[in-house]
Design a protein around this motif. Structure first.
Motif, PDB file in Angstrom:
ATOM      1  N   ALA A   1      43.593  46.959  37.543  1.00 46.13           N
ATOM      2  CA  ALA A   1      43.035  45.993  36.674  1.00 46.13           C
ATOM      3  C   ALA A   1      42.907  44.722  37.721  1.00 46.13           C
ATOM      4  O   ALA A   1      41.761  44.069  37.959  1.00 46.13           O
ATOM      5  CB  ALA A   1      43.434  45.546  35.499  1.00 46.13           C
ATOM      6  N   ARG A   2      44.171  44.595  38.423  1.00 45.11           N
ATOM      7  CA  ARG A   2      44.322  43.517  39.337  1.00 45.11           C
ATOM      8  C   ARG A   2      43.294  43.633  40.609  1.00 45.11           C
ATOM      9  O   ARG A   2      42.695  42.573  41.086  1.00 45.11           O
ATOM     10  CB  ARG A   2      45.719  43.621  40.095  1.00 45.11           C
ATOM     11  N   THR A   3      43.030  45.150  40.755  1.00 47.23           N
ATOM     12  CA  THR A   3      41.979  45.059  41.917  1.00 47.23           C
ATOM     13  C   THR A   3      40.478  44.906  41.602  1.00 47.23           C
ATOM     14  O   THR A   3      39.897  44.204  42.443  1.00 47.23           O
ATOM     15  CB  THR A   3      42.175  46.712  42.467  1.00 47.23           C
ATOM     16  N   GLY A   4      40.252  44.943  40.502  1.00 42.76           N
ATOM     17  CA  GLY A   4      38.890  44.464  39.958  1.00 42.76           C
ATOM     18  C   GLY A   4      38.837  43.003  40.019  1.00 42.76           C
ATOM     19  O   GLY A   4      38.000  42.622  40.314  1.00 42.76           O
ATOM     20  N   ILE A   5      40.123  42.440  39.375  1.00 39.87           N
ATOM     21  CA  ILE A   5      39.931  40.996  39.271  1.00 39.87           C
ATOM     22  C   ILE A   5      39.886  40.285  40.475  1.00 39.87           C
ATOM     23  O   ILE A   5      38.956  39.561  40.660  1.00 39.87           O
ATOM     24  CB  ILE A   5      41.172  40.455  38.394  1.00 39.87           C
ATOM     25  N   ASP A   6      40.476  40.781  41.695  1.00 42.60           N
ATOM     26  CA  ASP A   6      40.267  40.178  42.738  1.00 42.60           C
ATOM     27  C   ASP A   6      38.996  40.416  43.378  1.00 42.60           C
ATOM     28  O   ASP A   6      38.434  39.438  44.107  1.00 42.60           O
ATOM     29  CB  ASP A   6      41.355  40.772  43.982  1.00 42.60           C
ATOM     30  N   ALA A   7      38.239  41.341  43.229  1.00 47.95           N
ATOM     31  CA  ALA A   7      37.055  41.767  43.695  1.00 47.95           C
ATOM     32  C   ALA A   7      36.023  40.772  42.931  1.00 47.95           C
ATOM     33  O   ALA A   7      35.179  40.183  43.797  1.00 47.95           O
ATOM     34  CB  ALA A   7      36.569  43.182  43.676  1.00 47.95           C
ATOM     35  N   LEU A   8      36.220  40.497  41.996  1.00 51.47           N
ATOM     36  CA  LEU A   8      35.267  39.683  40.927  1.00 51.47           C
ATOM     37  C   LEU A   8      35.599  38.232  41.433  1.00 51.47           C
ATOM     38  O   LEU A   8      34.555  37.353  41.509  1.00 51.47           O
ATOM     39  CB  LEU A   8      35.354  39.945  39.574  1.00 51.47           C
ATOM     40  N   THR A   9      36.718  37.775  41.555  1.00 51.30           N
ATOM     41  CA  THR A   9      37.013  36.567  42.201  1.00 51.30           C
ATOM     42  C   THR A   9      36.651  36.230  43.476  1.00 51.30           C
ATOM     43  O   THR A   9      35.998  35.311  43.709  1.00 51.30           O
ATOM     44  CB  THR A   9      38.509  36.323  42.115  1.00 51.30           C
ATOM     45  N   ALA A  10      36.558  37.239  44.427  1.00 51.92           N
ATOM     46  CA  ALA A  10      36.076  37.222  45.822  1.00 51.92           C
ATOM     47  C   ALA A  10      34.542  36.896  45.630  1.00 51.92           C
ATOM     48  O   ALA A  10      33.876  36.162  46.314  1.00 51.92           O
ATOM     49  CB  ALA A  10      36.123  38.207  46.733  1.00 51.92           C
ATOM     50  N   LEU A  11      33.839  37.441  44.685  1.00 44.73           N
ATOM     51  CA  LEU A  11      32.371  37.662  44.503  1.00 44.73           C
ATOM     52  C   LEU A  11      31.851  36.303  44.387  1.00 44.73           C
ATOM     53  O   LEU A  11      30.669  36.093  45.099  1.00 44.73           O
ATOM     54  CB  LEU A  11      31.885  38.540  43.468  1.00 44.73           C
TER      55      LEU A  11
END
Length: 264
Positions: free
Chosen positions: A86-96
């Protein structure tokens, strides 16, 4: 033997070619027989040609792509695995949110508005994003198609008309098949829109518009999965912007939902 020495010389000269080629392809380039390639791999300490290719993949970092991240171990709990994913997805969306270029999105919308047809393509994990492009944009009245087979996609790209659009999805921007299709489309004077993770790649080089999601370099399959979430958000933003800039597409989208099941 001389034939085995030729194979070893080729490995030292062009390991990337050997790493992505078949036994027959290596044999042809080295000017030897296929069995000579296998014998050469064994002569330098490998059990066979497949193990030699694996070692080259490890050196390139690509052997990690489908493996879980190094931050997880076999002793980690299921809760830790879920939280890490889940953290991986959150980090990707934050960077987006800070990475995507609004001007590039506007250019993509303009190109799609004027396109006679749109072809979406992605290989491997990127195929799911390309399929979502087809689904979302078709509901807005865009003449959209997705071709999974590489050969068929190449034919479709070369037969596009000027002003048509190709949406090419690749996390790395270096997937040979995707870059080849994008290049074929650009040669046909179609507009290539890339959905990818970074600038300065072969895919962005041949694309007219780059929708770059940003984020840290992706070295594992789970990180690539996180970037896929960001890419899907880009598709959502593209569809929303397209609809808002052309009210007629909103009515098309409403008609597209007539036969959907009750979701209230």
């Amino acid at each position: 033997m001389a034939s085995e020495a030729k194979v070893v010389d080729l490995v030292l000269e062009d390991p990337l070619f050997v790493g992505r080629s078949t036994t027959a392809q290596v044999a042809e380039r080295a000017g030897v027989s296929a069995p000579s390639v296998v014998r050469a791999a064994r002569a330098i300490g490998f059990s066979g040609f497949a193990e030699l290719k694996l070692e080259i993949a490890r050196a390139r970092g690509t052997a990690e792509f489908f493996a879980p991240p190094h931050t997880l171990t076999s002793t980690d709990s299921t809760r830790t695995i879920i939280d890490t994913t889940a953290r991986t997805g959150i980090d990707a969306l934050t960077a987006l949110s800070g990475a995507i270029d609004p001007d590039a999105l506007d250019q993509a919308v303009s190109a799609i508005c004027g396109a006679g047809q749109l072809l979406a393509y992605g290989a491997g994990p990127s195929a799911t994003v390309a399929a979502d492009v087809v689904f979302r944009l078709r509901s807005l009245g865009v003449r959209t198609s997705g071709v999974v087979d590489h050969e068929s996609a190449m034919i479709a790209a070369r037969l596009l008309d000027p002003g048509d659009v190709v949406v090419a999805v690749s996390s790395t921007g270096r997937t040979d098949m995707t870059v080849a299709i994008a290049d074929a489309a650009a040669t046909a004077d179609a507009t290539v829109i890339a959905i990818t993770n970074q600038y300065g790649t072969p895919l962005t080089d041949v694309s007219a518009v780059a929708l770059v999601v940003g984020g840290a370099p992706l070295t594992t399959q789970m990180a690539a999965a996180g970037s896929r979430l960001a890419q899907l958000v880009v598709v959502d933003a593209l569809a929303a912007a397209l609809a808002l800039r052309d009210p007629d597409r909103v009515s098309r989208a409403e008609r597209a939902g007539i036969d959907l099941p009750d979701i209230t």
